[in-house]
Design a protein around this motif. Structure first.
Motif, PDB file in Angstrom:
ATOM      1  N   THR A 144       0.712  -1.199  -0.205  1.00  0.00           N
ATOM      2  CA  THR A 144      -0.038   0.013  -0.159  1.00  0.00           C
ATOM      3  C   THR A 144       0.828   1.380  -0.012  1.00  0.00           C
ATOM      4  O   THR A 144       0.219   2.468  -0.155  1.00  0.00           O
ATOM      5  CB  THR A 144      -0.843  -0.018   1.367  1.00  0.00           C
ATOM      6  N   THR A 145       2.347   1.413   0.013  1.00  0.00           N
ATOM      7  CA  THR A 145       2.860   2.176   0.348  1.00  0.00           C
ATOM      8  C   THR A 145       4.112   2.288  -1.132  1.00  0.00           C
ATOM      9  O   THR A 145       4.187   1.156  -1.629  1.00  0.00           O
ATOM     10  CB  THR A 145       4.020   2.363   1.261  1.00  0.00           C
ATOM     11  N   PRO A 146       4.528   3.455  -1.437  1.00  0.00           N
ATOM     12  CA  PRO A 146       5.526   3.554  -2.634  1.00  0.00           C
ATOM     13  C   PRO A 146       6.892   2.858  -2.434  1.00  0.00           C
ATOM     14  O   PRO A 146       7.543   3.154  -3.458  1.00  0.00           O
ATOM     15  CB  PRO A 146       5.358   4.995  -3.020  1.00  0.00           C
ATOM     16  N   PHE A 147       7.085   2.634  -1.336  1.00  0.00           N
ATOM     17  CA  PHE A 147       8.390   2.210  -0.994  1.00  0.00           C
ATOM     18  C   PHE A 147       9.082   0.970  -2.093  1.00  0.00           C
ATOM     19  O   PHE A 147       8.186   0.068  -2.152  1.00  0.00           O
ATOM     20  CB  PHE A 147       8.707   1.764   0.373  1.00  0.00           C
ATOM     21  N   CYS A 148       9.978   1.246  -2.365  1.00  0.00           N
ATOM     22  CA  CYS A 148      10.750   0.285  -3.236  1.00  0.00           C
ATOM     23  C   CYS A 148      12.341   0.632  -3.378  1.00  0.00           C
ATOM     24  O   CYS A 148      12.650   1.683  -2.827  1.00  0.00           O
ATOM     25  CB  CYS A 148      10.188   0.034  -4.478  1.00  0.00           C
ATOM     26  N   ASP A 174      13.118   5.585  -7.909  1.00  0.00           N
ATOM     27  CA  ASP A 174      12.481   4.441  -7.646  1.00  0.00           C
ATOM     28  C   ASP A 174      11.192   4.572  -6.832  1.00  0.00           C
ATOM     29  O   ASP A 174       9.837   4.326  -7.190  1.00  0.00           O
ATOM     30  CB  ASP A 174      12.929   3.181  -6.881  1.00  0.00           C
ATOM     31  N   MET A 175      11.128   5.296  -5.736  1.00  0.00           N
ATOM     32  CA  MET A 175      10.027   5.726  -5.006  1.00  0.00           C
ATOM     33  C   MET A 175       9.192   6.591  -5.752  1.00  0.00           C
ATOM     34  O   MET A 175       7.615   6.493  -5.679  1.00  0.00           O
ATOM     35  CB  MET A 175      10.522   6.376  -3.502  1.00  0.00           C
ATOM     36  N   ALA A 176       9.619   7.585  -6.462  1.00  0.00           N
ATOM     37  CA  ALA A 176       8.910   8.412  -7.217  1.00  0.00           C
ATOM     38  C   ALA A 176       7.981   7.709  -8.240  1.00  0.00           C
ATOM     39  O   ALA A 176       6.760   8.052  -8.572  1.00  0.00           O
ATOM     40  CB  ALA A 176       9.773   9.620  -7.830  1.00  0.00           C
ATOM     41  N   TRP A 177       8.576   6.752  -8.905  1.00  0.00           N
ATOM     42  CA  TRP A 177       7.890   5.776  -9.903  1.00  0.00           C
ATOM     43  C   TRP A 177       6.754   4.833  -9.062  1.00  0.00           C
ATOM     44  O   TRP A 177       5.933   4.698  -9.682  1.00  0.00           O
ATOM     45  CB  TRP A 177       8.770   5.202 -10.620  1.00  0.00           C
ATOM     46  N   GLY A 178       7.265   4.593  -8.027  1.00  0.00           N
ATOM     47  CA  GLY A 178       6.298   3.920  -7.305  1.00  0.00           C
ATOM     48  C   GLY A 178       5.105   4.395  -6.839  1.00  0.00           C
ATOM     49  O   GLY A 178       3.963   3.966  -6.897  1.00  0.00           O
ATOM     50  N   ARG A 179       5.215   5.778  -6.555  1.00  0.00           N
ATOM     51  CA  ARG A 179       4.176   6.604  -6.120  1.00  0.00           C
ATOM     52  C   ARG A 179       3.170   6.798  -7.258  1.00  0.00           C
ATOM     53  O   ARG A 179       1.837   6.869  -7.298  1.00  0.00           O
ATOM     54  CB  ARG A 179       4.668   7.937  -5.604  1.00  0.00           C
ATOM     55  N   TRP A 180       3.718   7.030  -8.584  1.00  0.00           N
ATOM     56  CA  TRP A 180       3.137   7.230  -9.755  1.00  0.00           C
ATOM     57  C   TRP A 180       2.184   5.991  -9.956  1.00  0.00           C
ATOM     58  O   TRP A 180       1.094   6.096 -10.401  1.00  0.00           O
ATOM     59  CB  TRP A 180       3.856   7.677 -10.977  1.00  0.00           C
ATOM     60  N   GLY A 215      17.605  12.740   0.861  1.00  0.00           N
ATOM     61  CA  GLY A 215      16.805  13.939   1.535  1.00  0.00           C
ATOM     62  C   GLY A 215      16.504  14.872   0.599  1.00  0.00           C
ATOM     63  O   GLY A 215      15.057  15.113   0.487  1.00  0.00           O
ATOM     64  N   MET A 216      17.173  15.250  -0.348  1.00  0.00           N
ATOM     65  CA  MET A 216      16.905  16.141  -1.326  1.00  0.00           C
ATOM     66  C   MET A 216      15.585  15.671  -2.433  1.00  0.00           C
ATOM     67  O   MET A 216      14.917  16.280  -2.535  1.00  0.00           O
ATOM     68  CB  MET A 216      18.139  16.469  -2.275  1.00  0.00           C
ATOM     69  N   ALA A 217      15.850  14.450  -2.804  1.00  0.00           N
ATOM     70  CA  ALA A 217      14.930  13.728  -3.435  1.00  0.00           C
ATOM     71  C   ALA A 217      13.550  13.717  -2.899  1.00  0.00           C
ATOM     72  O   ALA A 217      12.410  13.812  -3.260  1.00  0.00           O
ATOM     73  CB  ALA A 217      15.572  12.486  -3.952  1.00  0.00           C
ATOM     74  N   PHE A 218      13.539  13.164  -1.421  1.00  0.00           N
ATOM     75  CA  PHE A 218      12.412  13.011  -0.769  1.00  0.00           C
ATOM     76  C   PHE A 218      11.752  14.471  -0.388  1.00  0.00           C
ATOM     77  O   PHE A 218      10.357  14.391  -0.772  1.00  0.00           O
ATOM     78  CB  PHE A 218      12.514  12.286   0.663  1.00  0.00           C
TER      79      PHE A 218
END
Length: 316
Positions: A144-148, A174-180, A215-218
């Motif tokens: 259920t979360t975008p973590f990968c 990877d997380m940005a893509w997972g969120r999408w 941190g910058m990416a998050f």
């Protein structure tokens, strides 16, 4: 005919590790694979080692590198409907790694699968704890979360074609893509059986840089989020206390005391700096983040398959 899966490996000066990963791929139960190595300017024997096996080499200039850009470039050269992504400094534990990693794609709504990661003898004690927290011993069919994590993951190529990786992020592409993926109604799965060893041999500055770029990416992905100075100290002390307790239980607290302090400070100080970093991802930042100067046990359920014996496959 198309291969069953394509494998994209990102590499920069990985002569100490790339041979082991390629040998691990060679002995997998799935043989019909395409292997693509995206190299960002290696000056060691990485290319020489890679050419010993059927590997397609794609090059990217160091100044053009980002994690997302190198992946997009590599995936653009793939032929299979499923693309496996691996860092050059990982290697599979079992010969069915690929088989287990792509298995969840039998569900047509699955867009992304990622597998378990564990450290080795060179990993910091605290990093072992992070691996155990982020990559549990049980699989999750629908997350259920975008973590990968793209050190050990696979994506459906047709969905990547709809939305390639963000090339401007310094990390967490990877997380940005997972969120999408989740926003579009697709599925993310985690498979614990697809296990790799992730080798990190970093200086404290390199560790801080790694968490700084994350941190910058998050902050870019979730601009509403904040990381204050009290978060820095709260998380530092909480995680140090946790790691010391585990180290005491394992009888290694005296040996690991300073390493725990140094790692956790580098982790959260780097994260704090990243959240407060402004400006674009410049070449100077890329040199610090991606081309740093470097110097060179968790309980896991038994599996009914013999692990790969790498001691007979050392790089020459």
């Amino acid at each position: 005919m198309k291969p069953i899966c394509s494998i994209v490996i990102r590499a920069f000066n990985e002569e100490k590790h790339i041979g082991r990963l390629l040998e691990g791929i060679r002995v997998q139960t799935i043989k019909d694979v395409q292997v693509i190595l995206v190299d960002s300017g290696s000056t060691d024997k990485t290319m020489e080692i890679a050419r010993r096996l059927p590997v397609e080499i794609v090059k990217i200039q160091p100044q053009d590198f980002s994690f997302g850009r190198s992946l997009n470039l590599g995936i653009a050269h793939t032929k299979a409907p499923i693309v496996v992504i691996a860092s050059a400094h990982v290697y599979p534990v079992y010969p069915d790694w690929l088989e287990k990693l792509i298995e969840p794609f039998s569900e047509e709504r699955t867009a992304l699968v990622y597998g378990k990661q564990r450290g080795n003898s060179t990993s910091q004690f605290s990093e072992h704890q992070i691996f155990a927290q982020w990559f549990p011993d049980h699989s999750v069919a629908t997350q259920t979360t975008p973590f990968c994590n793209n050190a050990n993951a696979a994506v459906r190529r047709s969905i990547w074609e709809m939305h390639p990786y963000n090339e401007t992020l310094p990390a967490l592409e990877d997380m940005a893509w997972g969120r999408w993926v989740l926003e579009q109604g697709y599925r993310i799965a985690y498979t614990a059986e697809a296990e790799i060893i992730h080798v990190h041999s970093e200086t404290w500055q390199s560790i801080a840089n790694r968490y700084r770029r994350e941190g910058m990416a998050f902050k870019h992905i979730y601009p509403q989020e904040h990381f204050h100075w009290w978060d820095l100290f709260r998380l530092f002390f909480a995680n140090v206390a946790h790691d010391r307790r585990i180290a005491r239980e394992q009888g290694v607290l005296g040996r690991e005391w300073n390493n725990i302090n140094h790692f956790r400070w580098a982790q959260f100080w780097g994260t704090y700096l990243g959240y407060h970093q402004s400006g674009p991802l410049t070449w100077k930042l890329k040199q610090a983040f991606y081309y740093p100067r470097t110097v060179q046990p968790v309980n896991t359920p038994d599996r009914q398959i013999e692990p790969i014996q790498y001691h007979e496959m050392e790089d020459k």
